[in-house]
Design a protein around this motif. Sequence first.
Motif, PDB file in Angstrom:
ATOM      1  N   UNK A   1      65.416  46.943  38.076  1.00 16.22           N
ATOM      2  CA  UNK A   1      64.452  47.050  39.153  1.00 16.22           C
ATOM      3  C   UNK A   1      63.037  46.599  38.810  1.00 16.22           C
ATOM      4  N   UNK A   2      62.857  45.880  37.694  1.00 11.66           N
ATOM      5  CA  UNK A   2      61.561  45.315  37.344  1.00 11.66           C
ATOM      6  C   UNK A   2      61.735  43.826  37.078  1.00 11.66           C
ATOM      7  N   UNK A   3      60.967  43.003  37.781  1.00 11.84           N
ATOM      8  CA  UNK A   3      60.901  41.563  37.495  1.00 11.84           C
ATOM      9  C   UNK A   3      59.587  41.315  36.778  1.00 11.84           C
ATOM     10  N   UNK A   4      59.638  40.524  35.709  1.00  9.47           N
ATOM     11  CA  UNK A   4      58.430  40.262  34.938  1.00  9.47           C
ATOM     12  C   UNK A   4      58.601  38.990  34.124  1.00  9.47           C
ATOM     13  N   UNK A   5      57.520  38.574  33.484  1.00  8.65           N
ATOM     14  CA  UNK A   5      57.568  37.456  32.551  1.00  8.65           C
ATOM     15  C   UNK A   5      57.186  37.992  31.183  1.00  8.65           C
ATOM     16  N   UNK A   6      58.044  37.732  30.197  1.00 10.92           N
ATOM     17  CA  UNK A   6      57.801  38.169  28.828  1.00 10.92           C
ATOM     18  C   UNK A   6      57.545  36.929  27.993  1.00 10.92           C
ATOM     19  N   UNK A   7      56.409  36.928  27.291  1.00 11.38           N
ATOM     20  CA  UNK A   7      56.043  35.777  26.478  1.00 11.38           C
ATOM     21  C   UNK A   7      57.111  35.527  25.417  1.00 11.38           C
ATOM     22  N   UNK A   8      57.575  34.305  25.340  1.00 10.00           N
ATOM     23  CA  UNK A   8      58.618  33.933  24.398  1.00 10.00           C
ATOM     24  C   UNK A   8      60.021  34.017  24.971  1.00 10.00           C
ATOM     25  N   UNK A   9      60.169  34.659  26.135  1.00 12.68           N
ATOM     26  CA  UNK A   9      61.475  34.803  26.779  1.00 12.68           C
ATOM     27  C   UNK A   9      61.490  34.250  28.200  1.00 12.68           C
ATOM     28  N   UNK A  10      60.364  34.257  28.872  1.00 16.93           N
ATOM     29  CA  UNK A  10      60.290  33.793  30.253  1.00 16.93           C
ATOM     30  C   UNK A  10      60.542  34.914  31.242  1.00 16.93           C
ATOM     31  N   UNK A  11      61.024  34.553  32.419  1.00 16.56           N
ATOM     32  CA  UNK A  11      61.276  35.540  33.474  1.00 16.56           C
ATOM     33  C   UNK A  11      62.458  36.419  33.102  1.00 16.56           C
ATOM     34  N   UNK A  12      62.285  37.718  33.297  1.00 11.61           N
ATOM     35  CA  UNK A  12      63.314  38.687  32.945  1.00 11.61           C
ATOM     36  C   UNK A  12      63.405  39.743  34.031  1.00 11.61           C
ATOM     37  N   UNK A  13      64.567  40.362  34.106  1.00  3.48           N
ATOM     38  CA  UNK A  13      64.766  41.544  34.943  1.00  3.48           C
ATOM     39  C   UNK A  13      65.070  42.696  33.989  1.00  3.48           C
ATOM     40  N   UNK A  14      64.309  43.761  34.092  1.00  8.56           N
ATOM     41  CA  UNK A  14      64.449  44.910  33.189  1.00  8.56           C
ATOM     42  C   UNK A  14      64.817  46.160  33.965  1.00  8.56           C
ATOM     43  N   UNK A  15      65.444  47.090  33.273  1.00  6.01           N
ATOM     44  CA  UNK A  15      65.665  48.418  33.838  1.00  6.01           C
ATOM     45  C   UNK A  15      64.437  49.267  33.526  1.00  6.01           C
ATOM     46  N   UNK A  16      64.009  50.042  34.487  1.00  7.44           N
ATOM     47  CA  UNK A  16      62.798  50.846  34.315  1.00  7.44           C
ATOM     48  C   UNK A  16      62.955  51.940  33.263  1.00  7.44           C
ATOM     49  N   UNK A  17      64.173  52.320  32.951  1.00 11.78           N
ATOM     50  CA  UNK A  17      64.393  53.385  31.969  1.00 11.78           C
ATOM     51  C   UNK A  17      64.057  52.945  30.542  1.00 11.78           C
ATOM     52  N   UNK A  18      63.815  51.635  30.331  1.00  9.80           N
ATOM     53  CA  UNK A  18      63.518  51.119  28.996  1.00  9.80           C
ATOM     54  C   UNK A  18      62.051  50.731  28.818  1.00  9.80           C
ATOM     55  N   UNK A  19      61.187  51.132  29.754  1.00 13.57           N
ATOM     56  CA  UNK A  19      59.757  50.814  29.654  1.00 13.57           C
ATOM     57  C   UNK A  19      58.920  52.082  29.845  1.00 13.57           C
ATOM     58  N   UNK A  20      57.678  52.010  29.357  1.00 13.62           N
ATOM     59  CA  UNK A  20      56.704  53.081  29.552  1.00 13.62           C
ATOM     60  C   UNK A  20      55.444  52.474  30.145  1.00 13.62           C
ATOM     61  N   UNK A  21      54.833  53.170  31.092  1.00 10.32           N
ATOM     62  CA  UNK A  21      53.599  52.695  31.708  1.00 10.32           C
ATOM     63  C   UNK A  21      52.453  52.798  30.713  1.00 10.32           C
ATOM     64  N   UNK A  22      51.576  51.789  30.719  1.00 11.88           N
ATOM     65  CA  UNK A  22      50.417  51.777  29.820  1.00 11.88           C
ATOM     66  C   UNK A  22      49.266  52.475  30.481  1.00 11.88           C
TER      67      UNK A  22
END
Length: 95
Positions: free
Chosen positions: A74-95
């Motif tokens: 449920x997260x679309x983003x761009x990660x440097x070195x990987x490009x566009x990615x779709x991530x699950x929110x359970x694997x991230x923390x808000x800054x």
Amino acid sequence: MDNLMVCPVCGHEWDPNEAQEVEIVLVVNDANWTILANGDSVVIAKDLPVKGAQKSIKAGIKVKNIRLVEGDHNIDCKIEGFGSMALKSEFVRKV
């Protein structure tokens, strides 16, 4: 009154010509159950293997300007070195 629709089960009556406003709210929580919003910055919470890539996304990488979408990833983003990615929110923390 002739244009009203009636539910045969409960008897509820409504006018099909009236515009009904339905607002769908997407609520996405991170690994710490903090609510995320479009444009937030997050940090990857654990190493994530990427199919077809030789290296994984390492924990601690900061991802800026996320976009929330419906679905399992449920997260679309761009990660440097990987490009566009779709991530699950359970694997991230808000800054």
